[in-house]
Motif scaffolding. Sequence first.
Motif, PDB file in Angstrom:
ATOM      1  N   ARG A  23       0.842  -1.200   0.000  1.00  0.00           N
ATOM      2  CA  ARG A  23       0.000   0.000   0.000  1.00  0.00           C
ATOM      3  C   ARG A  23       0.866   1.234   0.000  1.00  0.00           C
ATOM      4  O   ARG A  23       1.926   1.262   0.636  1.00  0.00           O
ATOM      5  N   VAL A  24       0.362   2.246  -0.679  1.00  0.00           N
ATOM      6  CA  VAL A  24       1.035   3.539  -0.709  1.00  0.00           C
ATOM      7  C   VAL A  24      -0.031   4.575  -0.371  1.00  0.00           C
ATOM      8  O   VAL A  24      -1.150   4.489  -0.880  1.00  0.00           O
ATOM      9  N   SER A  25       0.294   5.513   0.505  1.00  0.00           N
ATOM     10  CA  SER A  25      -0.692   6.541   0.870  1.00  0.00           C
ATOM     11  C   SER A  25      -0.023   7.899   0.954  1.00  0.00           C
ATOM     12  O   SER A  25       1.050   8.033   1.534  1.00  0.00           O
ATOM     13  N   GLY A  26      -0.664   8.892   0.357  1.00  0.00           N
ATOM     14  CA  GLY A  26      -0.135  10.244   0.445  1.00  0.00           C
ATOM     15  C   GLY A  26      -0.345  10.995  -0.853  1.00  0.00           C
ATOM     16  O   GLY A  26      -0.822  10.440  -1.843  1.00  0.00           O
ATOM     17  N   PRO A  27       0.041  12.261  -0.837  1.00  0.00           N
ATOM     18  CA  PRO A  27      -0.255  13.117  -1.994  1.00  0.00           C
ATOM     19  C   PRO A  27       0.471  12.708  -3.280  1.00  0.00           C
ATOM     20  O   PRO A  27       0.021  13.080  -4.366  1.00  0.00           O
ATOM     21  N   GLN A  28       1.549  11.936  -3.162  1.00  0.00           N
ATOM     22  CA  GLN A  28       2.282  11.598  -4.387  1.00  0.00           C
ATOM     23  C   GLN A  28       1.789  10.332  -5.074  1.00  0.00           C
ATOM     24  O   GLN A  28       2.413   9.863  -6.027  1.00  0.00           O
ATOM     25  N   LEU A  87       1.746   6.074  -9.366  1.00  0.00           N
ATOM     26  CA  LEU A  87       1.015   5.203 -10.292  1.00  0.00           C
ATOM     27  C   LEU A  87       1.438   5.465 -11.731  1.00  0.00           C
ATOM     28  O   LEU A  87       1.690   4.539 -12.503  1.00  0.00           O
ATOM     29  N   GLU A  88       1.522   6.747 -12.103  1.00  0.00           N
ATOM     30  CA  GLU A  88       1.915   7.077 -13.479  1.00  0.00           C
ATOM     31  C   GLU A  88       3.302   6.560 -13.774  1.00  0.00           C
ATOM     32  O   GLU A  88       3.582   6.024 -14.840  1.00  0.00           O
ATOM     33  N   ARG A  89       4.152   6.697 -12.791  1.00  0.00           N
ATOM     34  CA  ARG A  89       5.533   6.305 -13.008  1.00  0.00           C
ATOM     35  C   ARG A  89       5.702   4.784 -13.127  1.00  0.00           C
ATOM     36  O   ARG A  89       6.413   4.297 -13.998  1.00  0.00           O
ATOM     37  N   LEU A  90       5.025   4.027 -12.254  1.00  0.00           N
ATOM     38  CA  LEU A  90       5.230   2.574 -12.244  1.00  0.00           C
ATOM     39  C   LEU A  90       4.296   1.832 -13.207  1.00  0.00           C
ATOM     40  O   LEU A  90       4.640   0.761 -13.703  1.00  0.00           O
ATOM     41  N   CYS A  91       3.098   2.382 -13.453  1.00  0.00           N
ATOM     42  CA  CYS A  91       2.131   1.681 -14.322  1.00  0.00           C
ATOM     43  C   CYS A  91       2.085   2.317 -15.713  1.00  0.00           C
ATOM     44  O   CYS A  91       1.408   1.807 -16.604  1.00  0.00           O
ATOM     45  N   VAL A 110      -1.829  -6.301 -10.131  1.00  0.00           N
ATOM     46  CA  VAL A 110      -3.102  -5.583 -10.162  1.00  0.00           C
ATOM     47  C   VAL A 110      -2.889  -4.283  -9.394  1.00  0.00           C
ATOM     48  O   VAL A 110      -2.347  -4.295  -8.287  1.00  0.00           O
ATOM     49  N   ALA A 111      -3.259  -3.185 -10.030  1.00  0.00           N
ATOM     50  CA  ALA A 111      -3.111  -1.885  -9.361  1.00  0.00           C
ATOM     51  C   ALA A 111      -4.491  -1.321  -9.061  1.00  0.00           C
ATOM     52  O   ALA A 111      -5.434  -1.502  -9.843  1.00  0.00           O
ATOM     53  N   VAL A 136      -4.666   6.802  -2.107  1.00  0.00           N
ATOM     54  CA  VAL A 136      -4.068   5.513  -1.764  1.00  0.00           C
ATOM     55  C   VAL A 136      -3.927   4.668  -3.029  1.00  0.00           C
ATOM     56  O   VAL A 136      -4.830   4.644  -3.873  1.00  0.00           O
ATOM     57  N   ALA A 137      -2.772   4.010  -3.168  1.00  0.00           N
ATOM     58  CA  ALA A 137      -2.596   3.010  -4.227  1.00  0.00           C
ATOM     59  C   ALA A 137      -2.356   1.671  -3.558  1.00  0.00           C
ATOM     60  O   ALA A 137      -1.740   1.598  -2.491  1.00  0.00           O
ATOM     61  N   GLU A 138      -2.879   0.623  -4.172  1.00  0.00           N
ATOM     62  CA  GLU A 138      -2.626  -0.708  -3.657  1.00  0.00           C
ATOM     63  C   GLU A 138      -2.146  -1.557  -4.822  1.00  0.00           C
ATOM     64  O   GLU A 138      -2.781  -1.573  -5.875  1.00  0.00           O
ATOM     65  N   PHE A 139      -1.022  -2.214  -4.634  1.00  0.00           N
ATOM     66  CA  PHE A 139      -0.504  -3.113  -5.660  1.00  0.00           C
ATOM     67  C   PHE A 139      -0.632  -4.535  -5.162  1.00  0.00           C
ATOM     68  O   PHE A 139      -0.160  -4.859  -4.071  1.00  0.00           O
TER      69      PHE A 139
END
Length: 442
Positions: free
Chosen positions: A24-29, A34-38, A64-65, A79-82
């Motif tokens: 999990r990733v959480s925060g303003p960035q 997501l753009e950078r990794l996906c 799965v993102a 929040v992003a979840e991979f």
Amino acid sequence: MPLQPPTIYALASGRPPAAIAIVRVSGPQVPQVLERLCGRLPQPRTATLVTLTSPGTGPIDQAVALWFPAPHSATGEDVAEFQLHGGRAVIAALFAALEKIDGLRPAEPGEFTRRAFENGKLDLTEAEGLDDLIHADTDRQRRQALRHLQGLLGHRAESWRAQIIEAMALIEAGIDFSDEGDVSTELMAPALARVASLRTEIEETLAASAQSERLREGLQVAIAGPPNAGKSTLLNRLARREAAIVSPHAGTTRDIIEVHLDLDGYPVTLIDTAGLRDASDPVEQEGVRRARARAEAADLVLWLDEAESNATPLAGEVPLWRVRNKIDLAGKVGASTGGSDPAFAISAVTGEGVDQLVAALVGFASDYFGGGEAALVSRARHRVLLTETVAALKRAEDRAGQGDEIVAEELRIAIHAVGRLLGRVDVEEILDSIFREFCIGK
Ligand code: GDP
């Protein structure tokens, strides 16, 4: 412009290797991550198959993102979840890619939940419920934790707080109008009636707190008795019963070994006080002292002995069951006469009689917990703050004759105590100590 909080990341799933890992990733960035990794932003709240790629390094994994844009996320932030393959090297490669992004750092224990709390997604009792749910070993613990997570205590405490505030508002209105005759007394009476009924309600909630705290921590059952009575053997036998055992872990001290059992949904902590014997060596004496204190603080003592005896094993009020062990040797030890009847006769080695002992323990636990759902106050922290609240309300009632300001001040203390229960007015260190107990990734 306010300073942006750092964007944090952590493994949210169990220890690798595993089929799937969740990071999990959480925060303003998060959108930038997501753009950078996906390569693009996935549809919000839609599972999207992506090839995670670290710019400059190459593909990391097929994954799965998920993107939960703020504020509709668990933390209230972006929040992003991979969901990726759960191999150590896969996770390490994703972490290496995240590390390279400026402004990102690994999350501290409980940091996601803390952000959720700070963004108003949960109150403190709900956050505690979440932590208890993750650590619940037995079904009854799970149900109690879930009730907290669902806000049962939190919502009730919110309503108590609102009612005390209303009572205080009535009294303060009285203070404002106090030079207009007896308006003050007219307002005081209904305010005090409200305070009294509220106090009774909180007292009732507190009354069952001992059971709830025990449900959270486990009923404490000490196995005591003279050396070589078979205490460790019995503990090991109980720990080996597959249906019963949850998590055996070797002792907190040299002298005390604990085993956590799930007895019909009731959590029971068995404590082997192997150190309970007469000792001459000072280190050992300290062990004996601790073992004795632990046994005396237990909810039940199983006093194990080979032969029947009339000895009064422990001081104190703790219920004590005499258990005669080594019945497989009966005849060889020479049955002593004149002793009091043991409540149980077992062989820790062959297992004879142990089922009856376990059944009796389940009965004891069921009586202790009242068989039904436990109450809402499951932590010492809740109990202490609600006890403070009740005391302040009582003082407000008792001091009604001494003036409106004094009553209002007591109500303010009560409001503050309930506010602390909910985490509304807590100081930083208290929050730190609560969230530090959490797992990383939660
Ligand atoms: P503790 O000092 O009370 O923890 O006692 P232990 O569990 O270490 O047991 C002392 C000795 O008694 C060991 O040799 C055990 O194998 C033996 N023992 C324990 N329970 C039984 C039993 O039910 N029957 C027989 N025959 N021996 C037992």
